[in-house]
Design an enzyme around this catalytic site. Structure first.
Site, PDB file in Angstrom:
ATOM      1  N   SER A 143     -25.563   6.419 -12.336  1.00 58.51           N
ATOM      2  CA  SER A 143     -26.907   7.245 -12.449  1.00 58.51           C
ATOM      3  C   SER A 143     -27.519   6.580 -13.707  1.00 58.51           C
ATOM      4  O   SER A 143     -26.844   6.006 -14.458  1.00 58.51           O
ATOM      5  CB  SER A 143     -26.267   8.695 -12.830  1.00 58.51           C
ATOM      6  OG  SER A 143     -27.263   9.486 -13.376  1.00 58.51           O
ATOM      7  N   TYR A 157     -21.169  14.854 -17.591  1.00 59.00           N
ATOM      8  CA  TYR A 157     -21.543  14.422 -16.527  1.00 59.00           C
ATOM      9  C   TYR A 157     -21.856  12.984 -16.681  1.00 59.00           C
ATOM     10  O   TYR A 157     -21.706  11.918 -16.131  1.00 59.00           O
ATOM     11  CB  TYR A 157     -22.902  14.931 -15.939  1.00 59.00           C
ATOM     12  CG  TYR A 157     -23.448  14.389 -14.657  1.00 59.00           C
ATOM     13  CD1 TYR A 157     -22.928  14.208 -13.394  1.00 59.00           C
ATOM     14  CD2 TYR A 157     -24.477  13.615 -14.820  1.00 59.00           C
ATOM     15  CE1 TYR A 157     -23.333  13.447 -12.419  1.00 59.00           C
ATOM     16  CE2 TYR A 157     -25.425  12.701 -13.849  1.00 59.00           C
ATOM     17  CZ  TYR A 157     -24.802  12.928 -12.702  1.00 59.00           C
ATOM     18  OH  TYR A 157     -24.999  12.090 -11.547  1.00 59.00           O
TER      19      TYR A 157
END
Length: 246
Positions: A143, A157
């Site tokens: 990501s 995350y």
């Protein structure tokens, strides 16, 4: 069909929706034989039916990527069904956004189990076969939050996605002569990922995702990495909406 994709056997985890499903559709359209795996078998079967309706080849496999033995079993089943495995796409992931001060250790555990351990279990299941056959391609979904810490709220995350990016690069160093390794690092993408946040942060996440690009955009980036000649290894692709600052 693209020669670099045609005939390849591809396993995609988290293949029931979003990036996984769109990647399955695109690679099948370009001649790959696709195995999609996720917990929701009914959703997987819908994607398989879509691919079959357009003349492609796909099979579905129920899988929880946090179950190490189950990941091993699915990879073994795919090799039994298709004869081999050429590409593994570790796509399954969760993104519950929440300040660390709330100390929601259950969510931390879930992200570590799915985003990080799930990726490692996929690598563990596929890598020995890739090394034995002298070829293979591991594609890990990281990501933009694995490049820059997404805080406040996305700290854990980001931690899991930084780890995925680091594992991808380390793996490339270790096995790159035989196995290609790619880290895909998307920004906001239209998928179910935005719905894994609950509580006070949910509205903020949904608002952030109004700028999201279609999952098919990431699928095309993945296809680009897969279709390259065997002596070309696309190591990382960052893809985000033009409007996204983060």
């Amino acid at each position: 069909m693209t020669n670099g994709i045609e005939g390849k056997i591809v396993l995609i985890t988290g293949g029931s929706t979003g990036i996984g499903a769109e990647t399955a559709r695109l690679l099948a359209e370009r001649g790959a034989k696709v195995a999609i795996a996720a917990r929701r078998k009914d959703r997987l079967d819908e994607v398989v039916a879509d691919i079959a309706a357009t003349g492609g080849t796909a099979r579905s496999y129920a899988l929880d990527v946090t179950d190490k033995s189950a990941v091993q079993s699915v990879v073994a089943a795919i090799i039994a069904d298709f004869g081999r495995l050429d590409v593994l796409i570790n796509n399954a992931g969760l993104m519950p956004i929440r300040p660390m001060a709330e100390v929601n250790t259950d969510e931390w555990d879930q992200m570590i189990d799915v985003n990080l351990k799930g990726t490692l279990y996929g690598i563990a299941a596929a890598l020995p076969g890739f090394l034995e056959q002298g070829s293979g391609h591991i594609i890990n979904l990281s990501s933009v939050a694995g490049i820059k810490v997404f805080a406040p709220g996305g700290t854990v995350y980001s931690g899991t996605k930084f780890a995925v990016s680091a594992i991808s690069e380390g793996l490339r160093h270790e096995v790159g002569e035989k196995v290609r390794v790619t880290s895909i690092e998307p920004g906001a993408v239209e998928s179910d990922l935005k719905f894994t946040t609950s509580g006070a942060a949910a509205e903020t996440v949904l608002d952030f995702y109004k700028q999201a690009i279609p999952a098919a955009s990431v699928a095309r980036a993945i296809a680009f990495a897969v279709e390259q000649p065997d002596d070309v290894d696309v190591n990382a692709i960052v893809i985000r909406p033009t409007a996204q600052e983060f």
